[in-house]
Each structure stands twice: as C-alpha cells, then as structure tokens.
Design an enzyme around this catalytic site. Structure first.
Site, PDB file in Angstrom:
ATOM      1  N   GLU A 155       0.827  -1.202   0.000  1.00  0.00           N
ATOM      2  CA  GLU A 155       0.000   0.000   0.000  1.00  0.00           C
ATOM      3  C   GLU A 155       0.863   1.254   0.000  1.00  0.00           C
ATOM      4  O   GLU A 155       1.959   1.271   0.579  1.00  0.00           O
ATOM      5  CB  GLU A 155      -0.915   0.001   1.234  1.00  0.00           C
ATOM      6  N   CYS A 168       3.286   8.599   0.607  1.00  0.00           N
ATOM      7  CA  CYS A 168       3.873   7.737   1.632  1.00  0.00           C
ATOM      8  C   CYS A 168       4.176   6.391   0.954  1.00  0.00           C
ATOM      9  O   CYS A 168       3.276   5.710   0.480  1.00  0.00           O
ATOM     10  CB  CYS A 168       2.877   7.596   2.785  1.00  0.00           C
ATOM     11  N   CYS A 175       6.412  -6.156   7.900  1.00  0.00           N
ATOM     12  CA  CYS A 175       7.577  -5.646   8.632  1.00  0.00           C
ATOM     13  C   CYS A 175       7.914  -6.632   9.745  1.00  0.00           C
ATOM     14  O   CYS A 175       7.025  -7.190  10.382  1.00  0.00           O
ATOM     15  CB  CYS A 175       7.265  -4.275   9.234  1.00  0.00           C
ATOM     16  N   CYS A 179       6.387  -3.623  16.192  1.00  0.00           N
ATOM     17  CA  CYS A 179       6.010  -2.599  17.177  1.00  0.00           C
ATOM     18  C   CYS A 179       4.549  -2.829  17.593  1.00  0.00           C
ATOM     19  O   CYS A 179       3.691  -3.114  16.751  1.00  0.00           O
ATOM     20  CB  CYS A 179       6.174  -1.209  16.586  1.00  0.00           C
ATOM     21  N   CYS A 182       1.487  -0.903  15.747  1.00  0.00           N
ATOM     22  CA  CYS A 182       1.492  -0.758  14.285  1.00  0.00           C
ATOM     23  C   CYS A 182       0.868  -1.980  13.597  1.00  0.00           C
ATOM     24  O   CYS A 182       1.290  -3.109  13.832  1.00  0.00           O
ATOM     25  CB  CYS A 182       2.930  -0.554  13.817  1.00  0.00           C
ATOM     26  N   GLY A 232       6.720  -1.229   6.326  1.00  0.00           N
ATOM     27  CA  GLY A 232       8.076  -1.747   6.385  1.00  0.00           C
ATOM     28  C   GLY A 232       9.087  -0.834   7.049  1.00  0.00           C
ATOM     29  O   GLY A 232       8.844   0.349   7.287  1.00  0.00           O
ATOM     30  N   GLU A 233      10.232  -1.412   7.340  1.00  0.00           N
ATOM     31  CA  GLU A 233      11.348  -0.694   7.957  1.00  0.00           C
ATOM     32  C   GLU A 233      12.417  -0.467   6.879  1.00  0.00           C
ATOM     33  O   GLU A 233      13.121  -1.402   6.476  1.00  0.00           O
ATOM     34  CB  GLU A 233      11.907  -1.534   9.128  1.00  0.00           C
ATOM     35  N   SER A 264      12.059   7.206   7.135  1.00  0.00           N
ATOM     36  CA  SER A 264      11.828   7.042   8.575  1.00  0.00           C
ATOM     37  C   SER A 264      12.301   5.661   9.021  1.00  0.00           C
ATOM     38  O   SER A 264      11.931   4.648   8.434  1.00  0.00           O
ATOM     39  CB  SER A 264      10.328   7.192   8.859  1.00  0.00           C
ATOM     40  N   SER A 286      11.956   7.202  14.651  1.00  0.00           N
ATOM     41  CA  SER A 286      10.784   7.013  15.513  1.00  0.00           C
ATOM     42  C   SER A 286      11.236   6.746  16.944  1.00  0.00           C
ATOM     43  O   SER A 286      11.846   5.711  17.219  1.00  0.00           O
ATOM     44  CB  SER A 286       9.955   5.824  15.006  1.00  0.00           C
ATOM     45  N   LEU A 287      10.920   7.661  17.856  1.00  0.00           N
ATOM     46  CA  LEU A 287      11.301   7.469  19.272  1.00  0.00           C
ATOM     47  C   LEU A 287      10.142   6.834  20.042  1.00  0.00           C
ATOM     48  O   LEU A 287      10.276   5.766  20.627  1.00  0.00           O
ATOM     49  CB  LEU A 287      11.681   8.801  19.897  1.00  0.00           C
ATOM     50  N   ASN A 361      -2.895   6.566  16.081  1.00  0.00           N
ATOM     51  CA  ASN A 361      -4.052   6.078  15.313  1.00  0.00           C
ATOM     52  C   ASN A 361      -4.445   4.705  15.851  1.00  0.00           C
ATOM     53  O   ASN A 361      -3.593   3.989  16.377  1.00  0.00           O
ATOM     54  CB  ASN A 361      -3.686   5.964  13.838  1.00  0.00           C
ATOM     55  N   CYS A 404      -0.788   6.766   9.562  1.00  0.00           N
ATOM     56  CA  CYS A 404       0.463   6.169  10.040  1.00  0.00           C
ATOM     57  C   CYS A 404       0.197   4.885  10.818  1.00  0.00           C
ATOM     58  O   CYS A 404      -0.604   4.875  11.751  1.00  0.00           O
ATOM     59  CB  CYS A 404       1.168   7.130  10.993  1.00  0.00           C
TER      60      CYS A 404
HETATM   61  C1  LIG Z   1       4.643   2.852   9.787  1.00  0.00           C
HETATM   62  S1  LIG Z   1       6.211   3.525  10.225  1.00  0.00           S
HETATM   63  C2  LIG Z   1       7.220   3.109   8.816  1.00  0.00           C
HETATM   64  C3  LIG Z   1       8.625   3.618   8.917  1.00  0.00           C
HETATM   65  C4  LIG Z   1       9.527   2.926   9.916  1.00  0.00           C
HETATM   66  N1  LIG Z   1       9.346   1.541   9.961  1.00  0.00           N
HETATM   67  C5  LIG Z   1       9.387   3.516  11.308  1.00  0.00           C
HETATM   68  O1  LIG Z   1       8.894   2.829  12.191  1.00  0.00           O
HETATM   69  O2  LIG Z   1       9.788   4.672  11.471  1.00  0.00           O
HETATM   70  C6  LIG Z   1       5.989   5.286  10.012  1.00  0.00           C
HETATM   71  C7  LIG Z   1       5.610   6.034  11.275  1.00  0.00           C
HETATM   72  O3  LIG Z   1       4.331   5.601  11.701  1.00  0.00           O
HETATM   73  C8  LIG Z   1       4.337   5.570  13.111  1.00  0.00           C
HETATM   74  N2  LIG Z   1       3.227   4.741  13.575  1.00  0.00           N
HETATM   75  C9  LIG Z   1       3.151   3.397  13.577  1.00  0.00           C
HETATM   76  N3  LIG Z   1       1.978   2.990  14.112  1.00  0.00           N
HETATM   77  C10 LIG Z   1       1.297   4.114  14.429  1.00  0.00           C
HETATM   78  C11 LIG Z   1       0.022   4.367  15.014  1.00  0.00           C
HETATM   79  N4  LIG Z   1      -0.788   3.379  15.373  1.00  0.00           N
HETATM   80  N5  LIG Z   1      -0.349   5.647  15.191  1.00  0.00           N
HETATM   81  C12 LIG Z   1       0.447   6.681  14.825  1.00  0.00           C
HETATM   82  N6  LIG Z   1       1.659   6.494  14.257  1.00  0.00           N
HETATM   83  C13 LIG Z   1       2.089   5.232  14.083  1.00  0.00           C
HETATM   84  C14 LIG Z   1       5.717   5.023  13.429  1.00  0.00           C
HETATM   85  O4  LIG Z   1       6.092   5.271  14.775  1.00  0.00           O
HETATM   86  C15 LIG Z   1       6.568   5.788  12.447  1.00  0.00           C
HETATM   87  O5  LIG Z   1       6.973   7.012  13.018  1.00  0.00           O
HETATM   88  S1  SF4 Z   2       6.304   1.172  13.208  1.00  0.00           S
HETATM   89 FE1  SF4 Z   2       7.755   0.850  11.512  1.00  0.00          FE
HETATM   90  S2  SF4 Z   2       9.254  -0.622  12.310  1.00  0.00           S
HETATM   91 FE2  SF4 Z   2       7.505  -0.686  13.713  1.00  0.00          FE
HETATM   92  S3  SF4 Z   2       6.317  -2.414  12.935  1.00  0.00           S
HETATM   93 FE3  SF4 Z   2       5.480  -0.532  11.986  1.00  0.00          FE
HETATM   94  S4  SF4 Z   2       6.551  -0.356  10.051  1.00  0.00           S
HETATM   95 FE4  SF4 Z   2       7.691  -1.817  11.294  1.00  0.00          FE
END
Ligand SMILES: C[S@@+](CC[C@H](N)C(=O)[O-])C[C@H]1O[C@@H](n2cnc3c(N)ncnc32)[C@H](O)[C@@H]1O
Ligand code: SF4
Length: 421
Positions: A155, A168, A175, A179, A182, A232-233, A264, A286-287, A361, A404
């Site tokens: 996607e 995006c 991934c 986390c 996510c 993905g990462e 990211s 991402s912290l 989200n 996100c």
């Molecule tokens: C989906 S990740 C993809 C990039 C990378 N894997 C990372 O974690 O930074 C992009 C951003 O979405 C954030 N994210 C993931 N799940 C989320 C959620 N449920 N609500 C808001 N942001 C979220 C992550 O912390 C990250 O900053």
């Molecule tokens: S926030 Fe980023 S690293 Fe963590 S599971 Fe989602 S896509 Fe993967």
C-alpha cells in the site's frame, strides 16, 4: 557505505513470515526492472555488456532520461473509476500504461550503439505494479493498494495538502520489527520490495494524481514530497531503498529534491552512518517513548539499540548542517505526561532536530489510544517551551486505514479469507 549495496539484488531476500514460513515466490516475475537500477548501477551493467566507462555513462544517462523523465509524461491511468477489485468513487485506475517506446529503434534514436541494446532490452521498463484498489478518504487522502507481479500486495498513500502533495511509500511487504502499536508490524515480514517496486509506487501515484480532477496541472500542487513511512522498515532494506532514492532524486530521471524525500527508521542505529553516506534523503527516527523501559515495552528494536546507543549513533553520523526529524507517537496515559516532555527534551538535546508529535491512530493494541486534545496541547507546549522545535502531525486518511501505522488492510483481508477457505 557498507550497507548500501551498489548492485540491484538479483533475488530479493528470502521471504519469510515471522514464524519462518515461506510465503511468496518471485519465480513468476517477468524479468529484471530497469527501475531496479540507479544511473550508476546501470552504467556498471553496460560496462559488463562491453561498453567503455564513458560510453556506458553516457548511455545510462540517456536511458534514465528517456524512460523516467520523458516517458513519465506519457504514463496515464486507464479507465478512470474502474479497478481490478472494485470501482471506488473519484480517482480510479485499472493500471498505468503507455510508457516510453523501448526497442532497438528507440535506443538507436537515442544514439545508443548496438553493443548496449541486448543488455538494455532485457530490462522491463513498464510499471511493475498494478492498481488493486484506490480508496479515497474523507480528507482527500487516497489509499492505494498495489499488486506486484508475484501477487504480493502493498500500500501507498497519496496525501494532498494545500501547499504540497506527498506520497507515503512502502519499502517492504509487512515488517519484521513488531512494534505493538502498528498494524504493519502485526503482519510480520512477507518480503522485501525491490528498488523498482518503490519507484513504481511513485510512477503510479504521479499518473493517478495527474488524472485526478484538479490534480497535477489542475490547480492542486504536484506530487513533490516522498516519505518512506509506509509499510516496512526502510533500514532493513537499505540497499534497495538507497537505489530507489538515487533514481527518484536524479535530475535526469524523476527529479525529486533531496530535501523533499524523507526516510523514517524505527532506530536501526548501526545503519545510520551508511544512510547518510549513501542515500540522498532526509532522516526521520521514531522514538515514541522517553525512556528505555517504556520504549522496550512497545518497540522490540530497543533491546538491540537502546536510546543511548541511538543517540550516540546520531551524534556521530549526523553531517554538518543536517538535522533529524524525530517522530513521537503520543499514547494516552503512557508517554504523554508533562514530565515525559522533559525527558524527551533531554533525550534530543544537542542533536539538531525537530520533533513531530503524532497522536496515535487506532492500531492492534486497544490499550494504546490517542490523548485528549488538552493533553496533546499541554505536551506540545511543554516541549516547545524547552526550546525543541515541535510540530503536530494530524492524522490523514484514518477513515480508510491509510494513516500512520494502519497499512495492512488488503493483506489482512487476504489472510482472513485464506483462513476461512
Ligand atoms: C509505519 S512507520 C514506517 C517507517 C519505519 N518503519 C518507522 O517505524 O519509522 C511510520 C511512522 O508511523 C508511526 N506509527 C506506527 N503505528 C502508528 C500508530 N498506530 N499511530 C500513529 N503512528 C504510528 C511510526 O512510529 C513511524 O513514526
Ligand atoms: S512502526 Fe515501523 S518498524 Fe515498527 S512495525 Fe510498523 S513499520 Fe515496522
């Protein structure tokens, strides 16, 4: 540069689920993609085909201009309103067609000698993904579900804004980083995307956006910004991500400004140096928690790379004049207290940065919820008051699972259907 491989992977990494089971075969693929190459790796391929370095460099430059710059204007979405799997309102596309001519005559017209024709014509120039679904959100965001040649689903999200339009981009199918908040992480890793599959997300989005009412030339801003924040990462696929971005930012090819491309990472600290050396893009990290105990509870990466290690890696690798974008997802009652803002400010002190605060989200863990507006405002005010440049990222596309951390929809549907069958 050790993590940024100069050559396109002939075969992507072994596709496995988190349980280690093989899910995808790429055998059905119809051959290597031109978009899997940046200009440098195309040049290397042409040297192997018998060209001198200067002839190879010149031919590579002409080819990327022909296919990605001149050919881009010919890419069109077909059959607006009709998709492979439905007919969403507004923008729709069955596919993206009509790319630049690609045969011996076209290469000869570019002034490329016969010595290079076979090697070049063995590469596919067409878009490698088809549009499975286009889902418009109430806020004009478009979630694009795309199907790769082996059937893998991924996607992308097109986010129109008043001053710019952003895509995006996904770097993997699923991934492995798991986390807790996510949806993509819940899927586990299916497979890596190739550089060409990332470039093709952009080519498709550009064509769809141009065809959208008011899109592109019609008064709305053109697609100018790319964020590798989809599925993905990116640092777990850094070679392919780097090659895609070098092509996307090549002025002869797609011509995106480096300052408008952001990658990211969840915090894979030992690849930060390689990123800055080999990838022409901005970095986001991402912290999501202000201390190790809480980060560990929601982000398994923290065991391998605790916050002190991450901070040290950034301080060491950040080139002069560059800055980092920190992402901090705010979870109600978990990491949103005023004292957490103090801890966060201390964590980023001494690093040239901005902090993007993102109200959570809905994700896989129902206990992780967004904070109230009052708590969000108080957190932002406290962080800003400590001298940290702070921005709030408003959710876009949330109603269609496009915000996100929500990207997983079609893949999960497919898994659920397979379980029922
Ligand atoms: C989906 S990740 C993809 C990039 C990378 N894997 C990372 O974690 O930074 C992009 C951003 O979405 C954030 N994210 C993931 N799940 C989320 C959620 N449920 N609500 C808001 N942001 C979220 C992550 O912390 C990250 O900053
Ligand atoms: S926030 Fe980023 S690293 Fe963590 S599971 Fe989602 S896509 Fe993967």
């Amino acid at each position: 540069m050790s993590h940024v491989s100069p050559e396109p992977a002939r075969e992507v990494l072994t596709p496995v689920t988190r349980a280690g089971r093989s899910l995808m075969s790429r055998k059905a693929n119809a051959g290597p993609l031109l978009a899997d190459h940046d200009a440098a790796s195309l040049e290397a391929l042409l040297v192997r085909a018998g060209g001198t370095p200067s002839a190879a460099r010149s031919a590579a430059g002409r080819v990327v201009r022909h296919v990605f710059r001149n050919g881009a204007s010919k890419l069109q979405s077909t059959e607006a309103g009709s998709t492979e799997e439905g007919s969403p309102e507004g923008v729709g596309a069955e596919g993206v067609s009509a790319e630049a001519p690609w045969d011996r005559a076209a290469l000869a017209a570019l002034g490329i000698g016969a010595w290079a024709h076979e090697a070049l014509l063995s590469l596919q120039v067409g878009v490698s993904l088809s549009v499975a679904e286009v889902v418009p959100a109430g806020d004009a965001t478009l979630r694009l579900a795309l199907r790769a040649r082996d059937g893998a689903l991924l996607e992308s999200v097109l986010i129109p804004g008043p001053g710019r339009t952003t895509l995006c981009v996904s770097s993997q199918v699923g991934c492995a980083r798991a986390c807790a908040f996510c949806e993509t992480g819940r899927l586990g890793l299916t497979r890596q995307l190739s550089a060409g599959e990332m470039v093709d997300q952009v080519r498709i989005a550009q064509a769809l956006w141009r065809a959208a009412p008011g899109g592109g030339g019609g008064g709305k801003p053109a697609l100018s910004n790319l964020v590798f924040m989809g599925m993905g990462e990116p640092f777990d696929n850094l070679g392919e991500v780097g090659r895609a971005i070098r092509l996307l930012t090549d002025g002869r090819a797609l011509g995106f400004a480096q300052s408008r491309v952001t990658v990211s990472t969840v915090g894979v600290a030992d690849k930060i140096e390689a990123f800055f050396q080999g990838v022409p893009a901005e970095l986001a990290v991402s912290l999501n928690a202000p201390d190790d105990a809480r980060r560990q509870a929601i982000m398994p990466i923290n065991t391998r790379f605790p916050l002190a290690v991450l901070r040290e890696a950034l301080l060491r690798a950040l080139p002069p004049g560059r800055r980092v974008l920190f992402e901090y997802v705010l979870f109600d009652g978990f990491n949103d207290a005023p004292e957490d803002a103090d801890l966060l400010a201390a964590l980023v002190s001494g690093i040239r940065c901005r902090v993007n605060v993102i109200p959570c989200n809905p994700g896989p863990d129902p206990r992780l919820r967004p904070p109230s507006q009052e708590r969000l405002d108080a957190f932002v005010a406290r962080l800003s008051g400590l001298g940290v440049t702070t921005l709030v990222r408003r959710p876009r596309g949330r109603d269609v699972g496009g915000a996100c951390g929500q990207l997983a929809g079609l893949l999960r549907q497919q898994a659920e259907q397979a379980a029922v069958a």
